[in-house]
Design a protein around this motif. Structure first.
Motif, mmCIF file in Angstrom:
data_model
loop_
_atom_site.group_PDB
_atom_site.id
_atom_site.type_symbol
_atom_site.label_atom_id
_atom_site.label_comp_id
_atom_site.label_asym_id
_atom_site.label_seq_id
_atom_site.Cartn_x
_atom_site.Cartn_y
_atom_site.Cartn_z
ATOM 1 N N ARG A 136 -16.789 91.724 -88.121
ATOM 2 C CA ARG A 136 -15.694 91.398 -87.221
ATOM 3 C C ARG A 136 -14.809 92.613 -86.997
ATOM 4 N NH1 ARG A 136 -14.606 86.075 -86.242
ATOM 5 N NH2 ARG A 136 -15.886 84.580 -87.341
ATOM 6 N N PRO A 137 -14.313 92.777 -85.781
ATOM 7 C CA PRO A 137 -13.420 93.890 -85.515
ATOM 8 C C PRO A 137 -12.044 93.618 -86.107
ATOM 9 C CG PRO A 137 -13.564 92.493 -83.594
ATOM 10 C CD PRO A 137 -14.548 91.946 -84.608
ATOM 11 N N GLY A 138 -11.174 94.610 -86.074
ATOM 12 C CA GLY A 138 -9.821 94.409 -86.541
ATOM 13 C C GLY A 138 -9.068 93.485 -85.603
ATOM 14 N N ARG A 139 -7.931 93.026 -86.060
ATOM 15 C CA ARG A 139 -7.145 92.118 -85.226
ATOM 16 C C ARG A 139 -6.648 92.842 -83.986
ATOM 17 N NH1 ARG A 139 -3.413 88.393 -89.232
ATOM 18 N NH2 ARG A 139 -5.131 87.467 -90.422
ATOM 19 N N GLU A 140 -6.813 92.184 -82.867
ATOM 20 C CA GLU A 140 -6.373 92.753 -81.605
ATOM 21 C C GLU A 140 -5.525 91.728 -80.860
ATOM 22 O OE1 GLU A 140 -9.723 93.941 -79.375
ATOM 23 O OE2 GLU A 140 -10.316 95.551 -80.741
ATOM 24 N N LYS A 141 -4.470 92.222 -80.238
ATOM 25 C CA LYS A 141 -3.623 91.345 -79.438
ATOM 26 C C LYS A 141 -4.391 90.892 -78.194
ATOM 27 C CE LYS A 141 1.008 91.127 -77.354
ATOM 28 N NZ LYS A 141 0.598 90.544 -76.076
ATOM 29 N N GLY A 142 -4.267 89.627 -77.861
ATOM 30 C CA GLY A 142 -4.953 89.101 -76.690
ATOM 31 C C GLY A 142 -4.412 89.709 -75.406
ATOM 32 N N LYS A 143 -5.203 89.609 -74.347
ATOM 33 C CA LYS A 143 -4.804 90.175 -73.057
ATOM 34 C C LYS A 143 -3.714 89.333 -72.400
ATOM 35 C CE LYS A 143 -9.342 92.180 -71.981
ATOM 36 N NZ LYS A 143 -10.467 92.170 -71.021
ATOM 37 N N ASP A 144 -2.825 90.021 -71.698
ATOM 38 C CA ASP A 144 -1.828 89.314 -70.893
ATOM 39 C C ASP A 144 -2.507 88.720 -69.658
ATOM 40 O OD1 ASP A 144 0.121 90.081 -72.667
ATOM 41 O OD2 ASP A 144 0.804 91.791 -71.479
ATOM 42 N N VAL A 145 -2.022 87.590 -69.216
ATOM 43 C CA VAL A 145 -2.553 86.913 -68.029
ATOM 44 C C VAL A 145 -1.458 86.877 -66.968
ATOM 45 C CG1 VAL A 145 -3.458 84.751 -67.098
ATOM 46 C CG2 VAL A 145 -4.134 85.503 -69.380
ATOM 47 N N GLU A 146 -1.773 87.336 -65.773
ATOM 48 C CA GLU A 146 -0.814 87.290 -64.667
ATOM 49 C C GLU A 146 -1.214 86.174 -63.700
ATOM 50 O OE1 GLU A 146 0.338 90.879 -62.827
ATOM 51 O OE2 GLU A 146 0.149 92.094 -64.644
ATOM 52 N N TYR A 147 -0.221 85.408 -63.281
ATOM 53 C CA TYR A 147 -0.501 84.236 -62.451
ATOM 54 C C TYR A 147 0.613 84.076 -61.423
ATOM 55 C CZ TYR A 147 -2.214 79.527 -61.392
ATOM 56 O OH TYR A 147 -2.734 78.421 -60.767
ATOM 57 N N VAL A 148 0.226 83.799 -60.170
ATOM 58 C CA VAL A 148 1.185 83.606 -59.083
ATOM 59 C C VAL A 148 1.393 82.109 -58.865
ATOM 60 C CG1 VAL A 148 1.681 84.005 -56.641
ATOM 61 C CG2 VAL A 148 0.511 85.769 -57.976
ATOM 62 N N VAL A 149 2.660 81.697 -58.819
ATOM 63 C CA VAL A 149 2.997 80.281 -58.668
ATOM 64 C C VAL A 149 3.856 80.095 -57.416
ATOM 65 C CG1 VAL A 149 4.181 78.305 -59.688
ATOM 66 C CG2 VAL A 149 2.906 79.877 -61.143
ATOM 67 N N GLU A 150 3.452 79.189 -56.546
ATOM 68 C CA GLU A 150 4.251 78.844 -55.369
ATOM 69 C C GLU A 150 5.261 77.770 -55.738
ATOM 70 O OE1 GLU A 150 2.015 79.763 -51.182
ATOM 71 O OE2 GLU A 150 1.842 77.752 -52.008
ATOM 72 N N ILE A 151 6.513 77.968 -55.338
ATOM 73 C CA ILE A 151 7.564 76.987 -55.623
ATOM 74 C C ILE A 151 8.307 76.660 -54.332
ATOM 75 C CG2 ILE A 151 7.878 77.612 -58.035
ATOM 76 C CD1 ILE A 151 10.216 79.351 -57.224
ATOM 77 N N ASP A 152 8.910 75.474 -54.303
ATOM 78 C CA ASP A 152 9.680 75.050 -53.140
ATOM 79 C C ASP A 152 10.958 75.873 -53.013
ATOM 80 O OD1 ASP A 152 7.842 73.068 -52.535
ATOM 81 O OD2 ASP A 152 8.845 71.578 -53.798
ATOM 82 N N PHE A 153 11.481 75.943 -51.793
ATOM 83 C CA PHE A 153 12.687 76.716 -51.515
ATOM 84 C C PHE A 153 13.861 76.211 -52.359
ATOM 85 C CE2 PHE A 153 16.487 77.906 -49.215
ATOM 86 C CZ PHE A 153 16.212 79.190 -48.764
ATOM 87 N N GLU A 154 14.053 74.897 -52.392
ATOM 88 C CA GLU A 154 15.176 74.328 -53.148
ATOM 89 C C GLU A 154 15.058 74.608 -54.633
ATOM 90 O OE1 GLU A 154 13.478 72.736 -50.853
ATOM 91 O OE2 GLU A 154 14.755 71.518 -49.554
ATOM 92 N N THR A 155 13.828 74.549 -55.179
ATOM 93 C CA THR A 155 13.630 74.841 -56.597
ATOM 94 C C THR A 155 13.976 76.288 -56.903
ATOM 95 O OG1 THR A 155 11.848 73.198 -56.709
ATOM 96 C CG2 THR A 155 11.956 74.819 -58.484
ATOM 97 N N ALA A 156 13.606 77.195 -55.995
ATOM 98 C CA ALA A 156 13.923 78.606 -56.196
ATOM 99 C C ALA A 156 15.427 78.838 -56.208
ATOM 100 C CB ALA A 156 13.263 79.451 -55.111
ATOM 101 N N VAL A 157 16.157 78.143 -55.337
ATOM 102 C CA VAL A 157 17.601 78.342 -55.239
ATOM 103 C C VAL A 157 18.336 77.680 -56.401
ATOM 104 C CG1 VAL A 157 19.658 77.832 -53.862
ATOM 105 C CG2 VAL A 157 17.568 78.613 -52.744
ATOM 106 N N LYS A 158 17.981 76.436 -56.708
ATOM 107 C CA LYS A 158 18.724 75.675 -57.724
ATOM 108 C C LYS A 158 18.146 75.806 -59.124
ATOM 109 C CE LYS A 158 18.316 71.926 -55.216
ATOM 110 N NZ LYS A 158 18.444 70.527 -54.752
ATOM 111 N N GLY A 159 16.876 76.277 -59.229
ATOM 112 C CA GLY A 159 16.225 76.318 -60.535
ATOM 113 C C GLY A 159 15.638 74.967 -60.878
ATOM 114 N N GLY A 160 14.875 74.924 -61.933
ATOM 115 C CA GLY A 160 14.267 73.650 -62.339
ATOM 116 C C GLY A 160 13.094 73.872 -63.274
ATOM 117 N N ARG A 161 12.365 72.818 -63.502
ATOM 118 C CA ARG A 161 11.220 72.854 -64.415
ATOM 119 C C ARG A 161 9.985 72.366 -63.667
ATOM 120 N NH1 ARG A 161 10.753 73.369 -69.864
ATOM 121 N NH2 ARG A 161 9.014 72.349 -70.948
#
Length: 379
Positions: A136-161
């Motif tokens: 087994r190789p030495g411990r290695e940090k996993g790769k970062d994942v980049e992802y694009v998310v579309e959000i509604d205009f109101e959610t962008a302005v007011k925030g949310g989950r």
């Protein structure tokens, strides 16, 4: 290295233009014909079966197939088994370009779009964790994942989950990352001697990379896992809850620690980097911290003055006074009704557009004529 010069298209008996259905059909047919259980008296069947599985694991993956084709273009993965070594540089000194034996030369810089020759082999053949019992190789940090998310205009302005589904590379649950079909035995890889890595190159140049025959695990399954085609990893979706900060714009990013690819050798997972893309709104427009809207009014309202109710981005309705004689295109400002970020808040700008009736009754037409004549307007 024999593996470095294998032609996966010839192994499967398919043309270079073959589609995924043709690749899968050829693999299933050849795997059935060459399976060791069906060729008990043929000692070479196991080797053919391994080559078929190896070819399918690369050609069935669009990204790895593209990189394999790029290396294959230069002959024997760019190293050229008929290569004549580096071409002289300026002044006769050894340069960075190599001959393929076919009259053309290349340099490893030619493959810079793929991150370097070492990264190419790593991408194609380094496929996750090794099986138990393999080095087994030495411990290695996993790769970062980049992802694009579309959000509604109101959610962008007011925030949310919001809830998103992100494609992530995970260890195959069917084989536990070993690459073996359920119940299939694992044997020591003869290509790398069980070490999990081999050296590519010739002369004084060599690159040590995970073995392409066993994918760096050091062992070869007697039958590849049907779920991951022997790679030990699969792509699947992971549901994640994301907090959208108040006032984000298209291009804004947030980093979720530990939500990326799993780390090798028990290392920590990478991060998930979310980039927001805000959907346009049919009424509101944003410019920095300010909100802009366009509201239609009629001729009477513009001429005589009026009061109108205008919707704001937080859902309220504000009364706006239109003075007499207002012209089309006039803008009014409603303070503090724009985008909020902490203690700061933008404004909302309302542009009025005077709408002219498209059709009039006879009485309405005569009334307009009378008004025009009374004020000396030509028509």
């Amino acid at each position: 290295m024999a593996t470095a010069t294998k032609d996966f298209y010839k192994i499967l008996g398919i043309p270079e233009s073959a589609g995924q259905d043709e690749i899968k059909k050829a693999y299933r047919k050849l795997a059935k014909e060459s399976h060791p259980d069906a060729n008990a008296g043929d000692p070479a069947a196991a080797e053919r079966f391994k080559e078929i599985g190896e070819a399918y694991s690369v050609l069935s993956n669009a990204e790895k197939r593209k990189q394999y084709d790029q290396m294959r273009k230069y002959g024997s993965f760019g190293f050229g088994q008929r290569g004549r070594g580096p071409a002289p540089g300026p002044g006769g000194a050894p340069g960075g370009r190599y001959s393929t034996g076919g009259g053309e030369t290349f340099s490893f810089e030619d493959l810079s779009g793929f991150g370097g020759i070492g990264d190419i082999f790593s991408t194609i053949f380094d496929r996750g964790r090794r099986a138990q019992g393999a080095p087994r190789p030495g411990r290695e940090k996993g790769k970062d994942v980049e992802y694009v998310v579309e959000i509604d205009f109101e959610t962008a302005v007011k925030g949310g989950r919001i809830s998103i589904s992100v494609p992530i590379t995970e260890e195959c649950t069917t084989c536990g990352g070993s690459g073996a079909a359920p119940g299939a035995a694992l044997r020591r890889c003869t290509e790398c001697g069980g070490s999990g890595s081999i050296s590519f190159g010739q002369g004084g140049f060599a690159v040590k990379r995970p073995c392409p025959a066993c994918f760096g695990r050091g062992t070869i399954p007697e039958a590849p896992c049907p779920s991951c085609s022997g790679s030990g990893i699969v792509r699947q979706s992971r549901k994640i809850q994301v907090n959208v900060p108040q006032g984000v714009e298209s291009g804004s990013r947030v980093r979720l620690t530990g939500q990326g690819e799993r780390g090798g050798g028990g290392g920590t997972p990478g991060d998930l980097i979310i980039t927001f893309k805000v959907k346009p709104h049919r009424f509101f427009r944003r410019e920095g911290m300010d909100i802009h809207v366009t509201v239609p009014i009629n001729i009477a309202q513009a001429t005589l003055g009026s009061k109108i109710r205008v919707r704001t981005v937080d859902g309220r309705r504000v009364v706006l006074r239109i003075p007499p004689g207002t012209q089309s295109g006039t803008k009014f400002r409603i303070r503090g009704q724009g985008v909020r970020k902490g203690e700061r808040a933008g404004d909302q700008y309302v542009e009025v557009r005077v709408e002219v009736p498209e059709s009039l009754s006879d009485e309405e037409r005569e009334a307009i004529k009378g008004f025009a004549e009374s004020v000396g307007l030509k028509y």
